[in-house]
Structure formats: C-alpha cells, structure tokens
Design a protein around this motif. Structure first.
Motif, mmCIF file in Angstrom:
data_model
loop_
_atom_site.group_PDB
_atom_site.id
_atom_site.type_symbol
_atom_site.label_atom_id
_atom_site.label_comp_id
_atom_site.label_asym_id
_atom_site.label_seq_id
_atom_site.Cartn_x
_atom_site.Cartn_y
_atom_site.Cartn_z
ATOM 1 N N LYS B 143 0.840 -1.202 0.000
ATOM 2 C CA LYS B 143 0.000 0.000 0.000
ATOM 3 C C LYS B 143 0.875 1.251 0.000
ATOM 4 O O LYS B 143 0.609 2.207 -0.726
ATOM 5 N N GLU B 144 1.904 1.208 0.822
ATOM 6 C CA GLU B 144 2.803 2.367 0.893
ATOM 7 C C GLU B 144 3.463 2.617 -0.461
ATOM 8 O O GLU B 144 3.542 3.743 -0.941
ATOM 9 N N ALA B 145 3.933 1.514 -1.064
ATOM 10 C CA ALA B 145 4.618 1.647 -2.351
ATOM 11 C C ALA B 145 3.665 2.187 -3.414
ATOM 12 O O ALA B 145 3.996 3.101 -4.169
ATOM 13 N N LEU B 146 2.445 1.616 -3.436
ATOM 14 C CA LEU B 146 1.464 2.067 -4.426
ATOM 15 C C LEU B 146 1.118 3.531 -4.212
ATOM 16 O O LEU B 146 0.953 4.291 -5.168
ATOM 17 N N GLY B 147 1.000 3.909 -2.944
ATOM 18 C CA GLY B 147 0.682 5.300 -2.614
ATOM 19 C C GLY B 147 1.732 6.260 -3.142
ATOM 20 O O GLY B 147 1.452 7.429 -3.394
ATOM 21 N N ARG B 148 2.938 5.753 -3.337
ATOM 22 C CA ARG B 148 4.005 6.594 -3.886
ATOM 23 C C ARG B 148 4.110 6.430 -5.406
ATOM 24 O O ARG B 148 5.048 6.928 -6.030
ATOM 25 N N GLY B 149 3.150 5.679 -5.973
ATOM 26 C CA GLY B 149 3.136 5.530 -7.429
ATOM 27 C C GLY B 149 4.024 4.403 -7.930
ATOM 28 O O GLY B 149 4.302 4.315 -9.122
ATOM 29 N N ARG B 150 4.458 3.547 -7.004
ATOM 30 C CA ARG B 150 5.313 2.435 -7.419
ATOM 31 C C ARG B 150 4.487 1.180 -7.612
ATOM 32 O O ARG B 150 3.613 0.889 -6.807
ATOM 33 N N ALA B 165 18.150 2.233 -10.454
ATOM 34 C CA ALA B 165 19.547 2.135 -10.005
ATOM 35 C C ALA B 165 19.622 1.918 -8.497
ATOM 36 O O ALA B 165 20.518 1.219 -8.000
ATOM 37 N N ASP B 166 18.645 2.494 -7.747
ATOM 38 C CA ASP B 166 18.685 2.322 -6.286
ATOM 39 C C ASP B 166 18.042 1.012 -5.834
ATOM 40 O O ASP B 166 17.894 0.762 -4.640
ATOM 41 N N GLY B 167 17.634 0.177 -6.786
ATOM 42 C CA GLY B 167 17.106 -1.144 -6.452
ATOM 43 C C GLY B 167 15.602 -1.203 -6.260
ATOM 44 O O GLY B 167 15.043 -2.286 -6.086
ATOM 45 N N THR B 168 14.914 -0.054 -6.293
ATOM 46 C CA THR B 168 13.461 -0.088 -6.090
ATOM 47 C C THR B 168 12.773 -0.618 -7.354
ATOM 48 O O THR B 168 13.187 -0.302 -8.469
ATOM 49 N N PRO B 169 11.716 -1.422 -7.146
ATOM 50 C CA PRO B 169 11.052 -1.995 -8.318
ATOM 51 C C PRO B 169 10.250 -0.952 -9.087
ATOM 52 O O PRO B 169 9.721 -0.010 -8.497
ATOM 53 N N THR B 170 10.195 -1.112 -10.376
ATOM 54 C CA THR B 170 9.389 -0.215 -11.212
ATOM 55 C C THR B 170 8.996 -0.953 -12.490
ATOM 56 O O THR B 170 9.299 -2.134 -12.652
ATOM 57 N N LEU B 171 8.299 -0.264 -13.349
ATOM 58 C CA LEU B 171 7.886 -0.866 -14.621
ATOM 59 C C LEU B 171 8.524 -0.098 -15.770
ATOM 60 O O LEU B 171 8.823 1.083 -15.643
ATOM 61 N N GLU B 172 8.674 -0.795 -16.883
ATOM 62 C CA GLU B 172 9.091 -0.111 -18.109
ATOM 63 C C GLU B 172 8.346 -0.769 -19.269
ATOM 64 O O GLU B 172 7.917 -1.919 -19.154
ATOM 65 N N GLU B 243 -0.547 9.140 -9.349
ATOM 66 C CA GLU B 243 0.207 9.166 -10.596
ATOM 67 C C GLU B 243 1.340 8.147 -10.501
ATOM 68 O O GLU B 243 2.032 8.086 -9.478
ATOM 69 N N ALA B 244 1.507 7.341 -11.531
ATOM 70 C CA ALA B 244 2.548 6.309 -11.500
ATOM 71 C C ALA B 244 3.928 6.947 -11.643
ATOM 72 O O ALA B 244 4.057 8.002 -12.272
ATOM 73 N N ASP B 245 4.931 6.281 -11.066
ATOM 74 C CA ASP B 245 6.277 6.857 -11.159
ATOM 75 C C ASP B 245 7.074 6.241 -12.308
ATOM 76 O O ASP B 245 8.290 6.225 -12.292
ATOM 77 N N PHE B 246 6.355 5.689 -13.288
ATOM 78 C CA PHE B 246 7.044 5.132 -14.447
ATOM 79 C C PHE B 246 6.391 5.678 -15.725
ATOM 80 O O PHE B 246 5.327 6.301 -15.671
ATOM 81 N N GLU B 247 7.046 5.406 -16.824
ATOM 82 C CA GLU B 247 6.619 5.980 -18.106
ATOM 83 C C GLU B 247 5.276 5.394 -18.570
ATOM 84 O O GLU B 247 5.139 4.174 -18.648
ATOM 85 N N PRO B 248 4.277 6.252 -18.847
ATOM 86 C CA PRO B 248 3.013 5.694 -19.347
ATOM 87 C C PRO B 248 3.168 5.197 -20.781
ATOM 88 O O PRO B 248 4.001 5.716 -21.519
ATOM 89 N N LEU B 249 2.365 4.199 -21.121
ATOM 90 C CA LEU B 249 2.440 3.679 -22.498
ATOM 91 C C LEU B 249 1.685 4.559 -23.473
ATOM 92 O O LEU B 249 2.009 4.612 -24.646
ATOM 93 N N ILE B 250 0.649 5.222 -22.967
ATOM 94 C CA ILE B 250 -0.178 6.027 -23.880
ATOM 95 C C ILE B 250 -0.483 7.390 -23.262
ATOM 96 O O ILE B 250 -0.373 7.581 -22.056
ATOM 97 N N GLU B 251 -0.896 8.306 -24.117
ATOM 98 C CA GLU B 251 -1.278 9.641 -23.656
ATOM 99 C C GLU B 251 -2.602 9.555 -22.889
ATOM 100 O O GLU B 251 -3.494 8.795 -23.291
ATOM 101 N N PRO B 252 -2.768 10.345 -21.825
ATOM 102 C CA PRO B 252 -4.044 10.340 -21.107
ATOM 103 C C PRO B 252 -5.242 10.631 -22.020
ATOM 104 O O PRO B 252 -6.316 10.064 -21.847
#
Lengths: 63, 504
Positions: B143-150, B165-172, B243-252
């Motif tokens: 929940k905490e991670a999601l709340g930060r957009g992760r 680079a800091d080891g935190t999980p994300t999407l690409e 808001e997600a902390d990774f690159e969106p695939l499409i424009e809003p």
C-alpha cells in the motif's frame, strides 16, 4: 492473410520499409483486399459495375 | 531406517545467506545421530513460502510414493521449512502418513508421542501466525509503495518489471508487447474497430501473454480499462489513485477517448446511432482544435426545411454542411494514388482473401447440402409412415410436412445466396486493380458501412478538420498522397493509367 515472408517477397528486394511498416502495410492491404472482394462479390455477380461505366473524369470506360 | 531430507528457503535473497547449506548440514548430522541413512536430499530454492505447490516437494512426495515401505522419515530443519500454514502442514503430514512416512524436525522436538504431537500442532500454528504477520507487513508495504506511485506487482501486459539504479522496483514498456498495446489503444480510440477486431490484429502481429499465448478478449478488455497505461495507478479496494512513477504507455487523452468508446458500448462499426447512414464521416473526422470526433445530424430551419450538418460537440469550432465537408473529403480522396510497387502485393492479397472466402462458401454449402439430404430423408419417411404404414393421422402428417418444407426453403435460400462460384478470379483481380485507382468513386458508390470501412483503410488514424480544411492525414501505406508528395509526380502512375480490365 499472406505470411510475412511471402509479403516481403512480393515487395521485392528494393523495398525500404522496416519490419513494423511492412506489418502495417500487410494489414492495410489485407483490409483493402477484403473490401474489394466484398464489393466484387456484390457488384460483379449482379453486373452493376460493368453497367455503370462513368469515370470520375467524365470519360466513358470501355468494357 | 531410511530418511529423505527436505531443505527450503522462501525467497531468493535467502539463498545467498547460506541458510541452505546450513539446513542441509544440520539435517544430515541429525540423521547420522539417529542412525538413519539419508536416501536423498531435496533442495527447494527461492520459491513461494505460502503454498505447498513446490517443485522439489512434489518430487519428494513422488519419491516417497515410489519408495513406499523403504523411506520412513522426512527430515526438515524446522517445521516452517515444510509448510507455513496449518492446512498445508496437516495436508502434507496426512499424505506422508498414508505412505508410511513420518516427519521429524532438527530444531523442534516433534514425534508420534502425545507431547510430540502437541508440540507439532503448536509449532505449525506459530508458523502460520508468523506467515500472517509477514503477509500483513507485505500488504502494508505494498500500500505504501502504491501510494508513492510504485508498482509492486507483476507487470501488466505491455510493461515489464525492472529495478531502478537504487534497487526499487518499477515498470518499463515491454519492447515487444508495449508498442502493440499502444497501437491497440490508438486504433480502438478511433472508434472504427471493435475490441475484438483490434485484438485479432494485435494477436496476429505478435501480442502474447507471459506464457506466450495470444491474448484473450477478457484480458484485452481489462487492459483497455486500466488507467495504468496512461500513468495512473488506481486500486479501488485500497482507495488508492495516484500518478505512476514510471513511463506511461499512452497519452491520457487517448485513454480518455478509449473510455468514451467503451462507454458507448460496441465500436463505431456496429452502433447504429453513431453510424448514421447519412453521416459517414461522423466520428471519423475529429475537430483540429479540441480533438473531439465530429457528430452529424439533421436540423430544421425556420421554414421547416431540414439541413444536414457536421459539428464539433466539444468546442463548436466546426459546423459545416454535410455536402461541403464530404466534397472536401472527396477532394482528399482524389489526391490518393496507389503506389505501383505494391500492386503485386494487393493482387496476391485479393487472391488470398478470394480463396479463403471461396473455401468458406464451399464448407458452408457442404453443410447445407447435408442438411438438405437429411430433410429429404425425413420427408420420405414421413410419406411412408402416412401413406404406406398409416402410422400417423392426416393432421400430424400435414403439420410435419409443413415444418419440413420450411426447412427445405431455408436451405435452398441459403445455398442460393452464395454466389461466389459465379465469379471468376481474373474478373475480381481486374476489378481490384481498377477500383483502387479511384478511391473517390469507390467511396461515393457504396453503402455507408463500406464507406466507413474504406475510410478506415485509407486513413487509419482518422482525419482532423479545422473548419476549413483537413490536416495532413496519415495515409494508408499503399497509397501516395499527391499533395504531400509534391514534386514526385514523375514516379507516379497516372490516375487513369490503368484501364479497367473488366470481364466482358
């Protein structure tokens, strides 16, 4: 739909499209072919296309 | 006594801190002290702690089954290596008991005595308690991670899990599926193709699930509704929308447009009120100012006369009589010319479609023919039963005969509606070559549904109109846009260069 290899072969060795563009073109041509066959099935079997021969430039077509 | 040893670590991190060798060593030492011969050692590396679906555990169970009567004991370092909840623990214990195998723990005093059994129950309950606490901690962490957009879960279709680079999980974006998912959103946003049509195309172009299978319609439906693709994480159950902390695939904007199409029900192709036959360009042309698809409708003037207009419902920047807009559209079509280098591909595709259709028709006819034969047999049996055997009364005969005749007629109608065999393939190919030379005429002459289909093929991304003229369109690769290709006429085929070669 034509296989991608067959399609590439039809475009010839000089084709400068990349893989994505070739896939896109293949899909578009396939869609166009479906439309043409649809219309041909209706039109040629009833003869409407051959009877209606006025071209957009106003000249008559010869059948 | 023969024993097997089972060692496990629950996460990949633990495999690094040598707990496996430590477990192994302790278990072997324990067996030696007990005077047991170690038959085999099963080592489970980094799999989930929660369920009993573990590769090595399965091997262990089948080994015990295979060596039934020979292996008598399974040795683990501690009970939580074996199972992390009561259900799994006792399920596995019961299975082992059926095979005549008991469980022993190096670090915990369990055996078949009443005290040992009590201890075993307590320890299994403790293991479950520990697991529950871990699960709770995990949920809080998620929940905490999601709340930060992760995003802490498995990557949705089109993305892939990675780490910063800091080891935190994300999407690409996934390099293979990502562009296809993006393309699917764009096509569906146009409202010109149904969800299934878009999916069919994407699957055909290589969209695959994690297991390498084509994507199912239900999955595709969830993808289209998931705001994560536009860079928003939404978890209604946890009240999270960030808001997600990774690159969106499409424009809003594309995501919003897709939601609009979804809310409207089925795609533009089949919605009658959206595909009004009088307004083929409705929803296909968008307002250049606000990107809203134009609507088309009839309105009544003061004297009661009706006027057909295309309008922008978003900003009212576009309001144009139907005839005027369609004339401009026809002028646009006049500028399209097929590229001669692709004509061979078109002919081959027409042939392919033609043969496919013909095959379908043949199969259809065969089925109908068989049905016709069955109907004929029933008819003969009915006549026989009535006339020769006098087994049925006249009313029943009449009633049954009427039903049979209905079926006969339907079958004949269906058979007669398949006219492809009346056409020769050369005629169709000549027709194809002829019609693609004149997109204006093709569009003008055919029914609204085919007009829309053609529009979609010619301008895959639709058109923009600013109230005066169309913006430079993305044109089907098969065609050349004369206006956009000024100065290149010398390479083009003349608009009237191919004389139609229609069958006489």
């Amino acid at each position: 739909m034509l296989s991608i290899d067959r399609f590439r072969e039809l475009l010839g060795p000089d084709c400068e499209l990349n893989d994505d563009e070739i896939r896109e073109l293949r899909w578009q041509i396939h869609s166009l072919a479906e439309l043409v066959v649809d219309i041909a099935s209706d039109t040629l079997s009833t003869g409407t296309m051959t009877q209606d021969t006025t071209r957009v430039d106003g000249q008559a077509e010869v059948n | 006594m023969r024993a097997v040893v089972y060692c496990r670590v629950s996460t990949k991190e633990q495999t690094k801190n040598l707990s496996l060798p430590a477990q192994k060593k302790a278990c072997i030492g324990f067996c030696r002290d007990q005077g047991w011969k170690v038959d085999r050692i099963f080592v489970e590396r980094g799999e989930s702690a929660k369920t009993a679906e573990r590769t090595e555990l399965k091997q262990l169970l089948s080994y015990c089954r295979e060596k039934r009567g020979q292996v008598e004991v399974v040795v683990v370092y501690s009970l939580d290596r074996f199972a992390r909840n009561n259900f799994a623990h006792y399920a596995l214990r019961s299975l082992l008991a059926q095979l005549g195998v008991t469980l022993r723990s190096v670090s915990q005093p369990i055996d078949e005595s009443p005290t040992g059994k009590l201890m075993e129950g307590v320890l299994a309950a403790v293991a479950q308690f520990d697991n529950d606490i871990r699960a709770e901690k995990t949920v809080v962490g998620m929940k905490e991670a999601l709340g930060r957009g992760r995003w802490t879960f498995q990557a949705p279709l089109g993305y892939r899990n990675t780490r910063r680079a800091d080891g935190t999980p994300t999407l690409e974006p996934d390099p293979e599926n990502g562009p296809l998912v993006r393309k699917g959103f764009e096509i569906y946003a146009s409202g010109l193709q149904s969800k299934n049509q878009v999916l069919l195309r994407l699957n055909e172009e290589g969209l695959r699930t994690r297991r390498g299978k084509p994507v199912a319609p239900q999955t595709w439906d969830r993808v289209l509704k998931n705001p994560i693709y536009a860079g928003r994480i939404q978890m209604d159950a946890w009240g999270i929308e960030v808001e997600a902390d990774f690159e969106p695939l499409i424009e809003p904007a594309i995501f919003q447009r897709v939601q609009g199409v979804l809310a409207g029900g089925r795609s533009g192709q089949t919605r009658h009120h959206r595909n009004h036959p009088d307004f083929p360009l409705r929803r296909f042309v968008r307002c250049a100012a606000c990107d809203t698809p134009l609507t088309g409708s009839w309105s009544r003037g003061r004297e009661g006369r009706r006027y057909a207009y295309y309008r922008c419902p978003g900003c009212a920047n576009v309001s144009m009589p139907k005839e005027a807009l369609e004339t401009r559209f026809l002028e646009l079509l006049d500028r399209l010319q097929p590229k001669p280098e692709y004509l061979a591909a078109l002919k081959a595709s027409v042939l392919e479609v033609w043969h496919q259709r013909r095959k379908e028709v043949e199969e259809f006819k065969e089925v109908r023919q068989k049905r016709g034969n069955r109907v004929e047999e029933r008819k003969q049996r009915l006549v026989e039963a009535f006339v020769y055997q006098q087994a049925i009364d006249p009313d029943t005969y009449r009633h049954e005969m009427e039903r049979i005749r209905d079926e006969e007629v339907v079958t004949e109608v269906e058979l007669s509606e398949n006219r492809m065999d009346e056409l020769d393939v050369e005629g169709v190919l000549a027709f194809a070559e002829h019609v693609v030379l004149n997109a204006r005429r093709l569009w003008s002459e055919y029914d609204p549904q085919r007009r829309r289909h053609l529009q979609k093929v010619l301008f895959p991304k639709g058109l923009e109109f600013d109230g005066e003229s169309f913006g430079t369109p993305v044109t089907c690769l098969f065609f050349r846009n004369l206006e956009a290709q000024e100065g290149a006429e010398s390479q083009m085929v003349s608009p009237t260069g191919f004389e139609p070669v229609l069958p006489a």
